[in-house]
Design a protein around this motif. Sequence first.
Motif, PDB file in Angstrom:
ATOM      1  N   PHE A 164       0.847  -1.187   0.000  1.00  0.00           N
ATOM      2  CA  PHE A 164       0.000   0.000   0.000  1.00  0.00           C
ATOM      3  C   PHE A 164       0.888   1.246   0.000  1.00  0.00           C
ATOM      4  CE2 PHE A 164      -2.067  -3.354   2.608  1.00  0.00           C
ATOM      5  CZ  PHE A 164      -3.029  -3.744   1.678  1.00  0.00           C
ATOM      6  N   PRO A 165       1.525   1.555  -1.113  1.00  0.00           N
ATOM      7  CA  PRO A 165       2.531   2.627  -1.144  1.00  0.00           C
ATOM      8  C   PRO A 165       1.991   4.021  -0.881  1.00  0.00           C
ATOM      9  CG  PRO A 165       2.024   1.882  -3.367  1.00  0.00           C
ATOM     10  CD  PRO A 165       1.367   0.923  -2.438  1.00  0.00           C
ATOM     11  N   SER A 166       0.690   4.230  -1.080  1.00  0.00           N
ATOM     12  CA  SER A 166       0.141   5.578  -0.906  1.00  0.00           C
ATOM     13  C   SER A 166      -0.464   5.806   0.476  1.00  0.00           C
ATOM     14  CB  SER A 166      -0.903   5.858  -1.980  1.00  0.00           C
ATOM     15  OG  SER A 166      -0.319   5.805  -3.267  1.00  0.00           O
ATOM     16  N   ALA A 167      -0.486   4.783   1.311  1.00  0.00           N
ATOM     17  CA  ALA A 167      -1.013   4.944   2.667  1.00  0.00           C
ATOM     18  C   ALA A 167      -0.051   5.808   3.481  1.00  0.00           C
ATOM     19  CB  ALA A 167      -1.180   3.585   3.324  1.00  0.00           C
ATOM     20  N   PRO A 168      -0.563   6.603   4.438  1.00  0.00           N
ATOM     21  CA  PRO A 168      -1.970   6.700   4.837  1.00  0.00           C
ATOM     22  C   PRO A 168      -2.795   7.684   4.017  1.00  0.00           C
ATOM     23  CG  PRO A 168      -0.654   8.037   6.282  1.00  0.00           C
ATOM     24  CD  PRO A 168       0.315   7.390   5.331  1.00  0.00           C
ATOM     25  N   GLY A 169      -2.165   8.371   3.063  1.00  0.00           N
ATOM     26  CA  GLY A 169      -2.902   9.354   2.278  1.00  0.00           C
ATOM     27  C   GLY A 169      -4.033   8.748   1.485  1.00  0.00           C
ATOM     28  N   PHE A 170      -3.802   7.540   0.973  1.00  0.00           N
ATOM     29  CA  PHE A 170      -4.857   6.845   0.239  1.00  0.00           C
ATOM     30  C   PHE A 170      -4.834   5.376   0.591  1.00  0.00           C
ATOM     31  CE2 PHE A 170      -5.955   4.131  -3.409  1.00  0.00           C
ATOM     32  CZ  PHE A 170      -7.305   4.432  -3.509  1.00  0.00           C
ATOM     33  N   ARG A 171      -5.983   4.858   0.978  1.00  0.00           N
ATOM     34  CA  ARG A 171      -6.155   3.428   1.204  1.00  0.00           C
ATOM     35  C   ARG A 171      -7.371   2.985   0.401  1.00  0.00           C
ATOM     36  NH1 ARG A 171      -3.309   2.082   6.080  1.00  0.00           N
ATOM     37  NH2 ARG A 171      -2.924   3.906   7.393  1.00  0.00           N
ATOM     38  N   ALA A 172      -7.172   2.028  -0.470  1.00  0.00           N
ATOM     39  CA  ALA A 172      -8.274   1.586  -1.322  1.00  0.00           C
ATOM     40  C   ALA A 172      -9.466   1.101  -0.507  1.00  0.00           C
ATOM     41  CB  ALA A 172      -7.788   0.472  -2.262  1.00  0.00           C
ATOM     42  N   VAL A 173      -9.186   0.474   0.641  1.00  0.00           N
ATOM     43  CA  VAL A 173     -10.275  -0.042   1.462  1.00  0.00           C
ATOM     44  C   VAL A 173     -11.164   1.079   1.979  1.00  0.00           C
ATOM     45  CG1 VAL A 173      -8.950  -0.051   3.607  1.00  0.00           C
ATOM     46  CG2 VAL A 173     -10.839  -1.668   3.302  1.00  0.00           C
ATOM     47  N   ASP A 174     -10.582   2.280   2.207  1.00  0.00           N
ATOM     48  CA  ASP A 174     -11.377   3.407   2.690  1.00  0.00           C
ATOM     49  C   ASP A 174     -12.382   3.873   1.652  1.00  0.00           C
ATOM     50  OD1 ASP A 174      -9.967   3.358   5.056  1.00  0.00           O
ATOM     51  OD2 ASP A 174      -8.520   4.873   4.418  1.00  0.00           O
ATOM     52  N   LEU A 175     -12.020   3.717   0.370  1.00  0.00           N
ATOM     53  CA  LEU A 175     -12.943   4.118  -0.695  1.00  0.00           C
ATOM     54  C   LEU A 175     -14.241   3.329  -0.613  1.00  0.00           C
ATOM     55  CD1 LEU A 175     -13.533   5.651  -3.343  1.00  0.00           C
ATOM     56  CD2 LEU A 175     -12.382   3.795  -4.562  1.00  0.00           C
ATOM     57  N   LEU A 176     -14.163   2.069  -0.242  1.00  0.00           N
ATOM     58  CA  LEU A 176     -15.349   1.218  -0.185  1.00  0.00           C
ATOM     59  C   LEU A 176     -16.324   1.650   0.913  1.00  0.00           C
ATOM     60  CD1 LEU A 176     -13.704  -2.289  -0.651  1.00  0.00           C
ATOM     61  CD2 LEU A 176     -14.467  -0.658  -2.373  1.00  0.00           C
ATOM     62  N   ALA A 177     -15.799   2.352   1.924  1.00  0.00           N
ATOM     63  CA  ALA A 177     -16.655   2.798   3.029  1.00  0.00           C
ATOM     64  C   ALA A 177     -17.125   4.236   2.858  1.00  0.00           C
ATOM     65  CB  ALA A 177     -15.907   2.658   4.353  1.00  0.00           C
ATOM     66  N   HIS A 178     -16.707   4.904   1.787  1.00  0.00           N
ATOM     67  CA  HIS A 178     -17.094   6.298   1.566  1.00  0.00           C
ATOM     68  C   HIS A 178     -18.607   6.371   1.310  1.00  0.00           C
ATOM     69  CE1 HIS A 178     -17.421  10.249  -0.277  1.00  0.00           C
ATOM     70  NE2 HIS A 178     -16.182  10.510   0.116  1.00  0.00           N
ATOM     71  N   PRO A 179     -19.332   7.267   2.002  1.00  0.00           N
ATOM     72  CA  PRO A 179     -20.790   7.350   1.827  1.00  0.00           C
ATOM     73  C   PRO A 179     -21.207   7.548   0.374  1.00  0.00           C
ATOM     74  CG  PRO A 179     -20.099   8.633   3.724  1.00  0.00           C
ATOM     75  CD  PRO A 179     -18.838   8.192   3.037  1.00  0.00           C
ATOM     76  N   GLU A 183     -23.529   4.992  -1.909  1.00  0.00           N
ATOM     77  CA  GLU A 183     -24.760   5.491  -2.515  1.00  0.00           C
ATOM     78  C   GLU A 183     -24.789   5.246  -4.019  1.00  0.00           C
ATOM     79  OE1 GLU A 183     -27.127   9.752  -3.166  1.00  0.00           O
ATOM     80  OE2 GLU A 183     -25.347   9.635  -1.881  1.00  0.00           O
ATOM     81  N   ARG A 184     -23.636   5.363  -4.681  1.00  0.00           N
ATOM     82  CA  ARG A 184     -23.612   5.358  -6.150  1.00  0.00           C
ATOM     83  C   ARG A 184     -23.167   4.030  -6.772  1.00  0.00           C
ATOM     84  NH1 ARG A 184     -23.653   9.425 -10.211  1.00  0.00           N
ATOM     85  NH2 ARG A 184     -23.590   8.271 -12.183  1.00  0.00           N
ATOM     86  N   PHE A 185     -22.252   3.328  -6.110  1.00  0.00           N
ATOM     87  CA  PHE A 185     -21.652   2.153  -6.728  1.00  0.00           C
ATOM     88  C   PHE A 185     -21.807   0.900  -5.860  1.00  0.00           C
ATOM     89  CE2 PHE A 185     -19.028   5.803  -8.194  1.00  0.00           C
ATOM     90  CZ  PHE A 185     -19.381   5.752  -9.537  1.00  0.00           C
ATOM     91  N   ARG A 186     -21.391  -0.238  -6.423  1.00  0.00           N
ATOM     92  CA  ARG A 186     -21.325  -1.495  -5.690  1.00  0.00           C
ATOM     93  C   ARG A 186     -19.926  -2.069  -5.873  1.00  0.00           C
ATOM     94  NH1 ARG A 186     -24.858   0.561  -3.840  1.00  0.00           N
ATOM     95  NH2 ARG A 186     -27.019  -0.083  -3.531  1.00  0.00           N
ATOM     96  N   PRO A 187     -19.264  -2.438  -4.770  1.00  0.00           N
ATOM     97  CA  PRO A 187     -17.863  -2.859  -4.883  1.00  0.00           C
ATOM     98  C   PRO A 187     -17.703  -4.310  -5.312  1.00  0.00           C
ATOM     99  CG  PRO A 187     -18.555  -2.932  -2.601  1.00  0.00           C
ATOM    100  CD  PRO A 187     -19.728  -2.388  -3.377  1.00  0.00           C
ATOM    101  N   ARG A 188     -16.643  -4.580  -6.037  1.00  0.00           N
ATOM    102  CA  ARG A 188     -16.149  -5.918  -6.309  1.00  0.00           C
ATOM    103  C   ARG A 188     -14.652  -5.877  -6.037  1.00  0.00           C
ATOM    104  NH1 ARG A 188     -20.690  -6.308  -6.042  1.00  0.00           N
ATOM    105  NH2 ARG A 188     -22.206  -7.397  -7.354  1.00  0.00           N
ATOM    106  N   THR A 257     -18.067   9.140 -14.054  1.00  0.00           N
ATOM    107  CA  THR A 257     -17.676   8.115 -13.091  1.00  0.00           C
ATOM    108  C   THR A 257     -16.282   8.385 -12.554  1.00  0.00           C
ATOM    109  OG1 THR A 257     -19.048   6.477 -14.233  1.00  0.00           O
ATOM    110  CG2 THR A 257     -17.327   5.633 -12.770  1.00  0.00           C
ATOM    111  N   HIS A 258     -15.377   8.769 -13.441  1.00  0.00           N
ATOM    112  CA  HIS A 258     -14.012   9.074 -13.017  1.00  0.00           C
ATOM    113  C   HIS A 258     -14.006  10.247 -12.042  1.00  0.00           C
ATOM    114  CE1 HIS A 258      -9.934  10.849 -13.369  1.00  0.00           C
ATOM    115  NE2 HIS A 258      -9.552   9.593 -13.431  1.00  0.00           N
ATOM    116  N   GLY A 259     -14.744  11.300 -12.360  1.00  0.00           N
ATOM    117  CA  GLY A 259     -14.802  12.470 -11.496  1.00  0.00           C
ATOM    118  C   GLY A 259     -15.361  12.141 -10.125  1.00  0.00           C
ATOM    119  N   LEU A 260     -16.406  11.330 -10.073  1.00  0.00           N
ATOM    120  CA  LEU A 260     -16.991  10.950  -8.788  1.00  0.00           C
ATOM    121  C   LEU A 260     -15.993  10.173  -7.930  1.00  0.00           C
ATOM    122  CD1 LEU A 260     -20.541   9.811  -9.954  1.00  0.00           C
ATOM    123  CD2 LEU A 260     -20.047  11.684  -8.375  1.00  0.00           C
TER     124      LEU A 260
END
Length: 267
Positions: A164-179, A183-188, A257-260
Amino acid sequence: MHGVIDSYASSDDAAVAIAGARAGADVVRNMYGQRLNRIDKGAGDFATAADVEAEKTILGVIRAARPDDAVLGEEGGQQGATDAVRQWLVDPLCGTLNYAVGTMLVAVNVALRDGAAAVADPFSGEVFFTDGETAWVRHDGADEALLTPTCATRLVDVNLDPPFPSAPGFRAVDLLAHPGFIERFRPRVVSTTLALAWVAAGKRAAYVTDGGDLSGSVHFAAGIAVCRAAGCVVTGIDGAPIGEAGRGLVVAADDETHGLLMSMMRS
């Protein structure tokens, strides 16, 4: 590009990429389910005999068609002149961990740097490919259609594999918990670049992974090439173009989608 010939002796680089990817996929499919010894590569990574045999087969195809080209393989490393004008990037089995435990979510990636590329799914029979300008999908040897990205599925694949080279600034797992994401997507969650081809084909709305410069990676080069040719939005996780200064990868079906996703990641 209907009628792309299968003969890898053709002057068509896309035909070489397709032939290589299909040949590798045949090996991967035929060895599936066997008890394969693991070749330890350190840090929890490993290869199997299927990885090695598939790469040998792909290299045989490339050498027969393009004897003067260099090749960078996931298992065999650099072969040919390091300063060669043309270099092929080969990942013979992307998703080795899936494969080793009997999960059929894997891909075979063959790409000419800055040129043609192919991503083969050994189990569906699909080959996603590009000549560097436009992208198609071929199923069981027949060209079916141009790849058409769409966000209609609302499914977003996120790679959670370390490091996770970008942590703590970015964690992919945190994206999945973003409100906003909820609301908009479903994770895989996947661990193979087959997901990139799915974005190009409209099976996924987007794909997100952390990392360094992935533009010249044997794992990602073919998928990135297919997505770009299909018209997907391709950037790093910081929104910048991927390259030496880039970080990770965000591939989306369209600008909205990219912007969101970018707004969620920045927040």
